[in-house]
Design a protein around this motif. Structure first.
Motif, PDB file in Angstrom:
ATOM      1  N   ALA A  55      -7.826  -4.733   2.565  1.00 40.25           N
ATOM      2  CA  ALA A  55      -6.349  -4.991   2.833  1.00 40.25           C
ATOM      3  C   ALA A  55      -6.757  -6.571   3.438  1.00 40.25           C
ATOM      4  CB  ALA A  55      -5.999  -4.972   4.219  1.00 40.25           C
ATOM      5  N   ILE A  56      -7.369  -7.131   3.881  1.00 32.73           N
ATOM      6  CA  ILE A  56      -8.136  -8.499   4.431  1.00 32.73           C
ATOM      7  C   ILE A  56      -8.185  -9.752   4.162  1.00 32.73           C
ATOM      8  CG2 ILE A  56      -9.386  -9.754   6.767  1.00 32.73           C
ATOM      9  CD1 ILE A  56      -8.808  -7.258   8.062  1.00 32.73           C
ATOM     10  N   ASP A  57      -8.976  -8.863   2.999  1.00 33.29           N
ATOM     11  CA  ASP A  57      -9.734  -9.512   1.905  1.00 33.29           C
ATOM     12  C   ASP A  57      -8.983 -10.298   0.552  1.00 33.29           C
ATOM     13  OD1 ASP A  57     -12.358  -9.767   2.943  1.00 33.29           O
ATOM     14  OD2 ASP A  57     -12.909  -8.566   1.321  1.00 33.29           O
ATOM     15  N   ALA A  58      -7.338  -9.156   0.380  1.00 28.15           N
ATOM     16  CA  ALA A  58      -5.892  -9.505  -0.845  1.00 28.15           C
ATOM     17  C   ALA A  58      -5.684 -10.172   0.263  1.00 28.15           C
ATOM     18  CB  ALA A  58      -5.836  -8.143  -0.347  1.00 28.15           C
ATOM     19  N   SER A  59      -5.416 -10.679   1.349  1.00 29.85           N
ATOM     20  CA  SER A  59      -4.721 -10.859   2.555  1.00 29.85           C
ATOM     21  C   SER A  59      -4.810 -12.661   2.232  1.00 29.85           C
ATOM     22  CB  SER A  59      -4.145 -11.011   3.534  1.00 29.85           C
ATOM     23  OG  SER A  59      -4.076  -8.775   3.107  1.00 29.85           O
ATOM     24  N   ARG A  60      -6.663 -12.951   2.506  1.00 25.98           N
ATOM     25  CA  ARG A  60      -7.054 -14.108   2.774  1.00 25.98           C
ATOM     26  C   ARG A  60      -6.402 -15.160   1.235  1.00 25.98           C
ATOM     27  NH1 ARG A  60     -11.992 -11.962   6.322  1.00 25.98           N
ATOM     28  NH2 ARG A  60     -10.575 -12.777   8.079  1.00 25.98           N
ATOM     29  N   LYS A  61      -6.928 -14.393  -0.222  1.00 23.80           N
ATOM     30  CA  LYS A  61      -6.770 -14.345  -1.033  1.00 23.80           C
ATOM     31  C   LYS A  61      -4.862 -14.669  -1.326  1.00 23.80           C
ATOM     32  CE  LYS A  61     -10.505 -12.355  -2.990  1.00 23.80           C
ATOM     33  NZ  LYS A  61     -11.339 -11.569  -3.950  1.00 23.80           N
ATOM     34  N   ILE A  77       3.043  -5.938   6.912  1.00 22.19           N
ATOM     35  CA  ILE A  77       3.652  -5.388   6.546  1.00 22.19           C
ATOM     36  C   ILE A  77       2.900  -4.474   5.537  1.00 22.19           C
ATOM     37  CG2 ILE A  77       5.528  -3.067   6.166  1.00 22.19           C
ATOM     38  CD1 ILE A  77       7.742  -4.966   6.424  1.00 22.19           C
ATOM     39  N   VAL A  78       2.212  -3.270   5.963  1.00 19.94           N
ATOM     40  CA  VAL A  78       0.571  -2.953   4.994  1.00 19.94           C
ATOM     41  C   VAL A  78       1.567  -1.149   4.425  1.00 19.94           C
ATOM     42  CG1 VAL A  78      -1.292  -1.382   4.982  1.00 19.94           C
ATOM     43  CG2 VAL A  78      -1.098  -4.008   6.181  1.00 19.94           C
ATOM     44  N   ALA A  79       1.444  -1.223   3.530  1.00 13.86           N
ATOM     45  CA  ALA A  79       1.867   0.008   3.198  1.00 13.86           C
ATOM     46  C   ALA A  79       1.016   0.630   2.618  1.00 13.86           C
ATOM     47  CB  ALA A  79       2.839  -0.521   1.332  1.00 13.86           C
ATOM     48  N   THR A  80       0.149   1.653   3.504  1.00 17.29           N
ATOM     49  CA  THR A  80      -1.157   3.091   2.899  1.00 17.29           C
ATOM     50  C   THR A  80      -1.080   3.630   3.002  1.00 17.29           C
ATOM     51  OG1 THR A  80      -3.223   2.744   3.472  1.00 17.29           O
ATOM     52  CG2 THR A  80      -1.922   2.330   5.156  1.00 17.29           C
ATOM     53  N   THR A  81      -1.941   4.799   2.423  1.00 21.54           N
ATOM     54  CA  THR A  81      -1.770   6.154   2.620  1.00 21.54           C
ATOM     55  C   THR A  81      -3.104   6.576   3.017  1.00 21.54           C
ATOM     56  OG1 THR A  81      -1.122   6.789   1.045  1.00 21.54           O
ATOM     57  CG2 THR A  81      -1.576   8.270   1.775  1.00 21.54           C
ATOM     58  N   THR A 133       8.080 -15.342   7.352  1.00 21.67           N
ATOM     59  CA  THR A 133       7.315 -15.938   6.526  1.00 21.67           C
ATOM     60  C   THR A 133       6.279 -14.261   6.682  1.00 21.67           C
ATOM     61  OG1 THR A 133       6.883 -18.126   6.967  1.00 21.67           O
ATOM     62  CG2 THR A 133       4.920 -16.525   5.204  1.00 21.67           C
ATOM     63  N   ALA A 134       6.612 -13.285   6.025  1.00 14.94           N
ATOM     64  CA  ALA A 134       6.063 -11.877   5.759  1.00 14.94           C
ATOM     65  C   ALA A 134       4.955 -11.901   5.005  1.00 14.94           C
ATOM     66  CB  ALA A 134       7.190 -11.358   5.431  1.00 14.94           C
ATOM     67  N   LEU A 135       3.639 -11.380   5.245  1.00 15.99           N
ATOM     68  CA  LEU A 135       2.514 -11.117   4.556  1.00 15.99           C
ATOM     69  C   LEU A 135       2.903  -9.317   4.182  1.00 15.99           C
ATOM     70  CD1 LEU A 135       0.110 -11.868   3.735  1.00 15.99           C
ATOM     71  CD2 LEU A 135      -1.040 -10.781   5.727  1.00 15.99           C
ATOM     72  N   VAL A 136       3.156  -9.386   3.124  1.00 19.61           N
ATOM     73  CA  VAL A 136       3.140  -7.529   2.377  1.00 19.61           C
ATOM     74  C   VAL A 136       1.968  -7.251   1.429  1.00 19.61           C
ATOM     75  CG1 VAL A 136       4.689  -5.958   1.150  1.00 19.61           C
ATOM     76  CG2 VAL A 136       5.596  -7.963   2.393  1.00 19.61           C
ATOM     77  N   ILE A 137       1.381  -5.861   2.428  1.00 24.27           N
ATOM     78  CA  ILE A 137       0.232  -5.839   1.437  1.00 24.27           C
ATOM     79  C   ILE A 137       0.043  -4.196   1.683  1.00 24.27           C
ATOM     80  CG2 ILE A 137      -2.219  -5.112   2.364  1.00 24.27           C
ATOM     81  CD1 ILE A 137      -1.497  -7.039   4.459  1.00 24.27           C
ATOM     82  N   GLY A 158      -8.352   5.601  -7.091  1.00 28.50           N
ATOM     83  CA  GLY A 158      -9.179   4.786  -7.045  1.00 28.50           C
ATOM     84  C   GLY A 158      -9.129   4.135  -5.710  1.00 28.50           C
ATOM     85  N   ASP A 159      -9.628   2.949  -4.995  1.00 27.72           N
ATOM     86  CA  ASP A 159      -9.318   2.257  -3.665  1.00 27.72           C
ATOM     87  C   ASP A 159      -9.363   0.519  -4.404  1.00 27.72           C
ATOM     88  OD1 ASP A 159      -9.897   4.596  -2.576  1.00 27.72           O
ATOM     89  OD2 ASP A 159     -12.638   3.975  -2.225  1.00 27.72           O
ATOM     90  N   GLY A 160      -8.822  -0.182  -3.585  1.00 29.43           N
ATOM     91  CA  GLY A 160      -8.315  -1.020  -4.121  1.00 29.43           C
ATOM     92  C   GLY A 160      -7.547  -1.597  -2.987  1.00 29.43           C
ATOM     93  N   ALA A 161      -6.643  -3.429  -2.634  1.00 30.44           N
ATOM     94  CA  ALA A 161      -5.898  -4.049  -2.230  1.00 30.44           C
ATOM     95  C   ALA A 161      -5.262  -4.959  -3.291  1.00 30.44           C
ATOM     96  CB  ALA A 161      -6.576  -4.355  -0.772  1.00 30.44           C
ATOM     97  N   GLY A 162      -3.779  -5.258  -2.596  1.00 30.35           N
ATOM     98  CA  GLY A 162      -3.265  -6.285  -2.773  1.00 30.35           C
ATOM     99  C   GLY A 162      -2.028  -6.987  -1.947  1.00 30.35           C
ATOM    100  N   ALA A 163      -1.982  -7.836  -2.104  1.00 34.52           N
ATOM    101  CA  ALA A 163      -1.169  -9.358  -1.196  1.00 34.52           C
ATOM    102  C   ALA A 163       0.134 -10.225  -1.763  1.00 34.52           C
ATOM    103  CB  ALA A 163      -1.563  -8.877   0.103  1.00 34.52           C
ATOM    104  N   VAL A 164       1.005 -10.159  -0.683  1.00 34.12           N
ATOM    105  CA  VAL A 164       2.022 -10.840  -0.939  1.00 34.12           C
ATOM    106  C   VAL A 164       2.442 -11.625  -0.281  1.00 34.12           C
ATOM    107  CG1 VAL A 164       1.759  -9.796  -3.229  1.00 34.12           C
ATOM    108  CG2 VAL A 164       3.694  -9.617  -1.376  1.00 34.12           C
ATOM    109  N   VAL A 165       2.891 -12.926  -0.318  1.00 29.88           N
ATOM    110  CA  VAL A 165       3.291 -13.549   0.748  1.00 29.88           C
ATOM    111  C   VAL A 165       4.829 -14.246   0.095  1.00 29.88           C
ATOM    112  CG1 VAL A 165       3.671 -15.552   1.934  1.00 29.88           C
ATOM    113  CG2 VAL A 165       1.049 -15.077   1.229  1.00 29.88           C
ATOM    114  N   LEU A 166       5.233 -13.864   1.397  1.00 31.04           N
ATOM    115  CA  LEU A 166       7.675 -14.254   1.191  1.00 31.04           C
ATOM    116  C   LEU A 166       7.337 -14.549   1.866  1.00 31.04           C
ATOM    117  CD1 LEU A 166       8.842 -10.399   0.806  1.00 31.04           C
ATOM    118  CD2 LEU A 166       7.998 -11.811  -0.863  1.00 31.04           C
TER     119      LEU A 166
END
Length: 319
Positions: A55-61, A77-81, A133-137, A158-166
Motif C-alpha cells: 500500500a505504501i509503494d502504491a501510495s507514493r506513486k 482509507i485502506v480497503a483490504t481483506t 485530500t484523500a488517499l484511497v487504497i 494474487g497480491d498487489g496494491a493500487g491507490a488514488v488521490v482524491l
C-alpha cells in the motif's frame, strides 16, 4: 463540491507465479486455468512483505502522479481483506510511513468490492467538507489466505496494491466522482468467505467459495450496479469511454459486457497477468490503463466490483 481524481499509482510484488508452476503443486494445468479464468500468472508477496508495504509503494506513486505531498493528505482509507494485524488498522501504518501527521486513517472491509466502497466513502467525506485530500487504497496479500490444495480457489488470486488521490474542488467542472452505488446482501455470505476469524476460531482461516453460484450473482449484480451508477448521473452507458471492472475472472468480464452490449475494446482487462487481487484489482487495472495511455484526462470511466458478503457496487468518474 466534487471529488477530483488527481493521480493513480500501483505496486506489484516482484515474484510471479505462473500456471505451469501452480500445476506442480496442485492438480491443474495451464490450459485448465486459462480456459476457465483467463489467468496466466499472478504476483505473490515475498516472505515478510506486508499489505502495508504494498500500500505504501502504491501510495507514493499516486502522490507523485497527483503532484501532492504528505502534508496535503487528511484522509487515508485502506480497503483490504488482509490487514497486517487485527489492530491497529493497516491505514495507520501507511499514515505513519508516509509521514502524514493530520487527519484520519482507517481500514474498510468489503473484500473484492473494497476499493469501490472506499471510493464512495472518501467521496462522501470530501463532499461534506470533512476532508480536503484523500488517499484511497486497495491493497492485498491475498495469497496468505489460500488453501494451496484447493484448485478451485488457489489458481485465482494474487497480491498487489493500487491507490488514488482524491481532492475536493468547487470549480472542477464536469471532472471527478459523478456517482457511486454500493450494496450488500448478507444472506449470501456462505457463497464466498474465509473459514476463520478472531471471534470464531482465533485463526486466520482459508478462502472457501461456491464458484458457479458466485459467477451467476456477479454477472447479475455487477450489471445492475453499473446501470444504477449511470442512471444516478443521468448518463447513458453508451457514453462511457472505459469500463474498469474488478478482475475476478475473464468469463465474468465477458458475461457483463455481453449483457450490457459493451464493446470488448472498451473493457480494461488485466486478469490474465494479475489474477484476482481482491480490493486491489480495480485500482491496479485503472493505473495500468492510465500508464499505457488508453485512459486519458477528461474521459468517463465506470468502475465496478463484486465480492464476499456478498457486496457489489460501481463508481462513475470523469478523470
Amino acid at each position: 463540491m466534487r471529488s477530483v481524481m488527481l493521480g493513480v499509482g500501483s505496486y506489484l510484488p516482484t515474484r510471479v507465479l505462473t500456471n505451469a508452476e501452480l500445476a506442480k503443486r496442485v492438480d491443474t494445468s495451464d490450459e485448465w486455468i486459462r480456459e476457465r479464468t483467463g489467468i496466466r500468472q499472478r504476483h505473490i508477496a515475498a516472505e515478510g512483505e506486508r499489505t502495508s508495504d504494498l500500500a505504501i509503494d502504491a501510495s507514493r506513486k499516486a502522490l507523485e502522479a497527483a503532484g501532492r505531498e504528505a502534508k496535503d493528505i487528511d484522509l487515508i482509507i485502506v480497503a483490504t481483506t488482509t490487514p497486517d494485524l487485527t489492530f491497529p488498522a493497516t491505514a495507520a501504518r501507511v499514515q505513519a510511513a508516509l509521514d502524514v501527521h493530520q487527519g484520519a486513517a482507517f481500514d474498510l472491509q468489503a473484500v473484492c468490492s473494497g476499493f469501490i466502497f472506499a471510493l464512495a466513502t472518501a467521496d462522501n467525506f470530501l463532499a461534506r467538507g470533512q476532508a480536503k485530500t484523500a488517499l484511497v487504497i486497495g491493497a492485498e496479500t491475498f495469497s496468505r489466505l489460500l488453501d494451496w490444495e484447493d484448485r478451485g480457489t488457489c489458481v485465482l488470486f494474487g497480491d498487489g496494491a493500487g491507490a488514488v488521490v482524491l481532492e475536493a474542488q468547487a470549480d472542477a467542472g464536469d471532472r471527478g466522482v459523478i456517482s457511486t452505488f454500493i450494496r450488500t446482501d448478507g444472506r449470501m455470505h456462505d457463497l464466498l468467505y474465509v473459514d476463520g476469524g478472531p471471534s470464531q476460531t482465533q485463526t486466520t482461516g482459508k478462502v472457501r467459495m461456491i464458484g458457479n453460484a458466485v459467477f451467476r450473482q456477479a454477472v447479475e449484480h455487477i450489471s445492475g450496479a453499473m446501470l444504477e451508477a449511470c442512471a444516478r448521473a443521468q448518463v447513458s452507458i453508451d457514453a462511457v469511454d472505459w469500463f474498469v471492472p474488478h478482475q475476478a475472472n475473464q468469463r465474468i468480464l465477458d458475461g457483463v459486457a455481453r449483457k450490457l452490449g459493451i464493446p470488448v475494446d472498451k473493457v480494461v482487462s488485466t486478469v490474465g497477468v494479475h489474477g484476482n487481487t481482491s480490493a486491489a484489482s480495480v485500482p491496479l487495472a485503472l493505473d495500468a490503463a492510465v500508464q499505457d495511455g488508453r485512459i486519458k484526462p477528461g474521459q468517463l470511466v465506470l468502475m465496478e466490483a463484486l465480492g464476499g458478503g456478498l457486496t457489489w457496487g460501481a463508481a462513475l468518474v470523469r478523470l
